[in-house]
Enzyme design. Structure first.
Site, mmCIF file in Angstrom:
data_model
loop_
_atom_site.group_PDB
_atom_site.id
_atom_site.type_symbol
_atom_site.label_atom_id
_atom_site.label_comp_id
_atom_site.label_asym_id
_atom_site.label_seq_id
_atom_site.Cartn_x
_atom_site.Cartn_y
_atom_site.Cartn_z
ATOM 1 N N HIS A 313 0.848 -1.182 0.000
ATOM 2 C CA HIS A 313 0.000 0.000 0.000
ATOM 3 C C HIS A 313 0.884 1.232 0.000
ATOM 4 O O HIS A 313 1.982 1.221 0.564
ATOM 5 C CB HIS A 313 -0.914 0.007 1.231
ATOM 6 N N ASP A 370 -7.987 -4.319 -0.765
ATOM 7 C CA ASP A 370 -8.467 -4.818 -2.058
ATOM 8 C C ASP A 370 -8.326 -6.333 -2.199
ATOM 9 O O ASP A 370 -8.985 -6.929 -3.057
ATOM 10 C CB ASP A 370 -7.685 -4.145 -3.201
#
Length: 435
Positions: A313, A370
């Site tokens: 991330h 996700d």
């Protein structure tokens, strides 16, 4: 550059061009301090260069706190873990937008307002009909959102508190209707109108999957899981789409326009479209025989362009706190729906290998939100091109809260980044016959 001792530091000193300038230090409530460079150019002639804005704070905000090193996410001070377990999406929406958890009376009023604004103007049926059958739902959603401003002229009164409040309620109420109708348009089914007897997530599911020819009953566990997903997506500090909403809003564009711009930014595969990329990868692994190690090795190969989506991330350098919550929710949804869990098995094996592999550990590539969210959307029945639409519905309260905070701040100026010019120097025009 030097700074005074932490106990008394109000400024940092920057030595540049033989001169020393003072840069005020702005203190965050959680220790995320910043150097105020607003006058740097006027004082020195220099600007800062920060591609991707990874070290640039565009605003001070009281909405969301994110600590990527510790894996912490809080909305208005409340840990995401507590909100995910105890709250509802509409209560979280109220918290983000208005700053505090609502009383029972306040929440009931807010839910009632949202519930009774879910219908969109009937003329918009023609708007949906005008798109080709294979139009991407995100394109339709962004267009429909900005199009709603034409029906509500009061939305242009961005400094009228009453006009802003009803615009907020309309957006939260109507975006699921727009999203569901964009999906129905794509699959050639009749549009399904909202039902006031259903909760927020259940209403979205009904508009998505009900058909006039037979009864449709919303699975309560599925609605609960969708509500949880919306909470986890509700805000995430100054990401690309949120920054877009703020930038567009800084021009004093109305809220519909600003949110439409945020939807367009979210559409990108490096932002809201990442969960679709995860599903595509898992499907490829299954189609290839389920050899997880082979695909992990591909991701580690510096000569192979393949990378494992859903890992790592931009901000989190530790576990994404939302990923753990979503993984548990995925297990519940798969059990409730009886959906094929082959992809979930592959995902778990990928996660297990990655979390024990030095390549991923050293690079702090942990599963992010996700990685499992797409599995939930898929198990519920959403096609891949609808994943980001659902993400947009969840992120809407955060966008609104950020826009509202920006509009109300006396420090807000129209967004206008600088650049370092690297093109040709001044030169004379050459007539075409001489080129």
């Amino acid at each position: 550059m030097t700074a005074d001792s932490p106990a008394s530091a109000d400024v940092a000193h920057l030595d540049i061009g033989g001169e020393t300038v003072e840069l005020p230090i702005v203190r965050g409530t959680e220790g995320d301090d910043a150097l105020d460079i607003a006058k740097l150019r006027s004082q020195t002639g220099y600007i800062t260069l920060d591609p991707g804005y990874g070290n640039t704070g565009a605003a001070t905000s009281a909405i969301t706190f994110l600590d990527g090193e510790q894996g912490i996410l809080r909305y208005r001070g409340y840990p995401i873990e507590q909100l995910a377990e105890q709250s509802t999406f509409l209560e979280v929406a109220y918290l983000l937008i208005w700053g505090e958890l609502p009383t029972r009376e306040e929440l009931d009023r807010f839910v009632t307002e949202v519930t009774h604004h879910t219908l969109i103007r009937e003329e918009m049926r023609h708007f949906f009909d005008s798109f080709p059958h294979d139009a991407h739902p995100m394109a339709v959603l962004a267009s429909g959102t900005v199009g709603m401003s034409t029906f509500y002229p009061d939305s242009h009164e961005i400094f009228d508190a009453d006009a802003v409040e009803i615009t907020i309620n309309r957006l939260i109420a109507k975006l699921p209707t727009l999203a569901a109708w964009s999906f129905k348009k794509a699959i050639g089914q009749p549009y399904v109108y909202p039902r006031n007897d259903l909760g927020y997530a259940a209403n979205l599911l009904n508009m998505m999957f009900a058909v006039p020819s037979e009864a449709y009953e919303v699975n309560a566990q599925v609605a609960e899981a969708l509500d949880l997903l919306l909470i986890l997506h509700a805000d995430h500090e100054q990401n690309a789409s949120t920054s877009t909403v703020r930038l567009v809003g800084s021009t004093h564009a109305n809220l519909y326009s600003s949110i439409s711009a945020g939807i367009s930014a979210l559409w990108g595969p490096l932002h809201g479209g990442a969960n679709e990329a995860v599903i595509n990868t898992l499907e490829n692994v299954v189609a290839d025989g389920g050899d997880v190690k082979k695909w992990v090795d591909k991701a580690k190969d510096p000569d192979d362009p393949f990378r494992l989506p859903g890992f790592g991330h931009r901000v989190y350098k530790n576990h994404d706190p939302r990923a753990t919550i979503i993984k548990r929710a995925a297990e519940r949804v798969l059990k409730a729906t009886g959906a094929d869990d082959e992809l979930f098995d592959v995902a778990q094996r990928l996660e297990e290998i990655a979390l024990s592999d030095d390549y991923f550990i050293s690079r702090k590539l942990y599963p992010n939100v996700d990685f499992y969210s797409g599995l939930i959307y898929r198990a519920i029945g959403f096609p891949k091109n609808m994943f980001t639409n659902c993400f947009a519905i969840g992120r809407l309260p955060g966008w609104i809260a950020q826009w509202k905070e920006m509009i109300e701040s006396p420090e807000t100026k129209i967004g206008r980044p600088r650049q370092v010019y690297s093109g040709a120097q001044a030169r004379d025009y050459v007539p075409i016959e001489q080129r």
